[in-house]
Design a protein around this motif. Structure first.
Motif, short mmCIF file in Angstrom:
data_model
loop_
_atom_site.label_atom_id
_atom_site.label_comp_id
_atom_site.label_asym_id
_atom_site.label_seq_id
_atom_site.Cartn_x
_atom_site.Cartn_y
_atom_site.Cartn_z
N ARG A 145 0.83 -1.20 0.00
CA ARG A 145 0.00 0.00 0.00
C ARG A 145 0.88 1.25 0.00
O ARG A 145 2.04 1.20 0.37
N ALA A 149 -1.99 8.17 3.94
CA ALA A 149 -3.32 8.49 3.42
C ALA A 149 -3.26 9.74 2.55
O ALA A 149 -2.56 10.70 2.87
N THR A 180 -5.33 3.15 3.39
CA THR A 180 -6.16 2.74 4.52
C THR A 180 -7.39 1.93 4.13
O THR A 180 -8.06 1.38 5.01
N ASP A 182 -10.01 3.23 3.26
CA ASP A 182 -11.12 4.06 3.69
C ASP A 182 -11.90 4.52 2.45
O ASP A 182 -11.32 5.07 1.51
N ASN A 302 -16.24 1.71 7.06
CA ASN A 302 -14.88 2.24 7.25
C ASN A 302 -14.34 1.90 8.63
O ASN A 302 -13.16 1.60 8.79
N SER A 306 -11.31 -0.43 7.47
CA SER A 306 -10.15 0.43 7.25
C SER A 306 -8.96 -0.08 8.05
O SER A 306 -9.12 -0.67 9.12
N LYS A 308 -4.76 0.84 9.37
CA LYS A 308 -3.93 1.96 9.76
C LYS A 308 -2.82 2.16 8.75
O LYS A 308 -2.14 1.21 8.35
N ALA A 309 -2.62 3.40 8.28
CA ALA A 309 -1.55 3.69 7.34
C ALA A 309 -0.19 3.53 8.02
O ALA A 309 -0.06 3.70 9.23
N GLU A 312 1.54 7.92 9.98
CA GLU A 312 0.33 8.54 10.53
C GLU A 312 0.00 9.87 9.88
O GLU A 312 -1.16 10.25 9.80
N SER A 314 -0.84 12.74 7.15
CA SER A 314 -1.72 12.67 5.98
C SER A 314 -1.15 13.51 4.83
O SER A 314 -0.58 14.58 5.04
#
Length: 403
Positions: A145, A149, A180, A182, A302, A306, A308-309, A312, A314
Motif C-alpha cells: 500500500r 493516506a 487505509t 477508507d 470504514n 479500514s 492503519k496507514a 500517521e 496525511s
C-alpha cells in the motif's frame, strides 16, 4: 475393542477406547526408547506436561477409569438450547443469505448475541442453514500500500442489483484511499460516467482535502485510448482528465485486472453485504439507498474494514482554490451567434444584456455543464449567466468568478 452386549457403543465411549489404544501404542514406543517425550506428545496432539500426567495415571491405574474426564461432559460455557433456537430462527427468518460474519455483527449489535463468530458458524452449519466453506482461499501476491493516506486513491464502479426491489441494475461508484482502504465517497447512479467520477472526486476533496493521485481503469470517460486495449493518450485528455490536471492530481491508468485487485475485493464485500442491508431496512429507491449509504453504511464499513496507514501523517491538504463545481464540470468553447445566443447540445442559451459590453457576437465563450445538468456561460473569468438543464436563464446578475 469389545462392544457391550445388546447395543451400540455411544460416540463418547468409542472416542474413549480409540484414545486409549492410541496412547497404549505410542506409550509402548516411548517405553522402548523408540521416540522421545516431545515426539510422543506431538503424536498424541497434547503438551509434554499433559503427556507426563497421563503417563503417571497409566502407570498407576492403567486407565481403568476414564482416559479423558472431559469426554461426555457438556462444556461449562455451552449455550442454552433456547439461545441456539433463537439464533437459528433469527437467521432463517430475517437474515437468510447473509454471510456468517455479517450476520454475527448484526446479531451482536442488534440482538444481544454474546457468543463468538466460530460458535455462530458451527451452529448454523449444524442446522443446515449454511454450507461448510472450503479451507483456505485463493493464493494472492501482496502489493504494498501507499504509506500515507491521501497519496493515492482508487475510483471504480460496479454494476449490480444493489436494490433487490428494483428490476434493473444500478452502478455503485466508489472512491477509496489506497493506504487505509477508507471509502471517501460512495453513491449509486443509473449509469457510470464523467459526472459520477467528478462527484466522487468532489466529495472526497470536500471531506478530506486535495490528494496526490488517482488510480482508475481505462474507461472512455477516464481516458482517450487510440487503440482498443492499448496505452492511453496522456496528451488528449477527457473532460475528467482535464479536471484532474486543473486540480494538480496525477492520473494513473490501470493496465491489468490484477492492478485493481484491492478495489475488486472491496466490491465483492459490498455486493455481499449492501443489498441485504438495503432489503432488510425496506429501502426500495436509489435516493433512500444513497442516504443510507452516506449516513449509516459507509461510516460503519470504514470503521470495520479500514486499516492503519504505515505513516500517521496525511498527504491530504485543505482545498482553498475556490468553487470545485467550476473545475469538476464539462467545459467546452462556443462562438456567440449574431443574436447573442450560444448553441449547446440542442439548447439555445441567450446571453442577457449587461453593462460590461454592448454585445458578444463572434466572441468565444466557455460553456460549463455542472454535475446534475445545470449550465454556466463564461467570457474569460466573467460569468454571463447560469441556466437550468433545459437552457432557461436562472439569474441575470453578472458575477466575476475565478475560473
Amino acid at each position: 475393542m469389545v462392544f457391550p452386549k445388546g447395543g451400540i457403543m455411544k460416540k463418547t465411549r468409542i472416542n474413549e477406547e480409540v484414545l486409549k489404544m492410541r496412547f497404549d501404542d505410542i506409550y509402548g514406543r516411548y517405553k522402548g526408547k523408540q521416540i522421545r517425550t516431545d515426539e510422543a506428545a506431538e503424536l498424541l496432539g497434547i503438551s509434554v506436561r499433559t503427556f507426563y500426567r497421563k503417563r503417571e495415571r497409566f502407570d498407576e491405574e492403567g486407565f481403568d477409569g476414564r482416559f479423558d474426564y472431559r469426554l461426555g461432559k457438556p462444556a461449562i460455557n455451552r449455550a442454552e438450547d433456547s439461545e441456539v433456537q433463537k439464533m437459528t430462527r433469527l437467521y432463517e427468518e430475517r437474515y437468510r443469505g447473509f454471510n456468517v460474519k455479517h450476520f454475527h455483527e448484526y446479531a451482536q449489535r442488534e440482538h444481544g448475541l454474546k457468543y463468538g463468530y466460530t460458535w455462530a458458524k458451527n451452529t448454523l452449519e449444524k442446522a443446515g442453514l449454511i454450507r461448510k466453506g472450503k479451507r483456505g482461499g485463493d493464493h494472492r501476491l501482496r502489493r504494498e500500500r501507499r504509506p500515507m493516506a491521501g497519496m493515492m486513491l482508487h475510483q471504480d464502479g460496479s454494476t449490480h442489483r444493489w436494490i433487490t426491489a428494483l428490476d434493473y441494475n444500478l452502478d455503485l461508484i466508489i472512491t477509496m484511499d489506497d493506504a487505509t482502504s477508507d471509502i471517501t465517497s460512495g453513491f449509486l447512479v443509473l449509469q457510470e460516467g464523467t459526472d459520477s467520477s467528478f462527484q466522487g472526486v468532489k466529495e472526497t476533496i470536500e471531506e478530506h482535502g486535495l490528494f496526490c493521485s488517482l488510480y482508475t481503469d481505462r474507461g472512455s470517460h477516464y481516458w482517450t485510448t487510440p487503440e482498443a486495449g492499448g496505452k492511453v493518450d496522456k496528451h488528449h485528455l477527457t473532460q475528467f482528465g482535464r479536471g484532474l490536471k486543473q486540480l494538480g492530481i496525477q492520473h494513473i491508468a490501470a493496465y491489468s485486472p490484477q492492478a485493481r485487485g484491492r478495489s475488486e475485493r472491496m466490491f465483492l464485500t459490498l455486493q455481499d453485504r449492501l443489498p441485504k442491508e438495503l432489503e432488510l431496512n425496506g429501502i426500495t429507491t436509489m435516493e433512500a439507498a444513497n442516504d443510507y449509504l452516506k449516513k449509516v453504511y459507509l461510516p460503519r464499513h470504514n470503521q470495520q474494514f479500514s486499516v492503519k496507514a504505515k505513516i500517521e501523517k496525511s498527504a491530504y491538504i485543505p482545498w482553498i482554490g475556490g468553487d470545485l463545481n467550476e473545475i469538476l464540470c464539462h467545459q467546452e468553447e462556443r462562438v456567440v451567434q449574431n443574436d447573442n445566443t450560444v448553441s449547446y447540445e440542442g439548447l439555445r442559451l441567450q446571453i442577457p444584456r449587461d453593462d460590461f459590453r454592448y454585445h458578444y457576437v463572434r466572441t468565444t465563450v466557455q460553456v460549463r455543464r455542472y454535475i446534475g445538468g445545470d449550465l454556466g456561460l463564461f467570457f474569460g473569468n466573467r460569468c454571463l449567466g447560469y441556466y437550468d438543464a433545459q437552457g432557461h436563464l436562472k439569474n441575470e446578475k453578472m458575477e466575476l468568478k475565478a475560473a
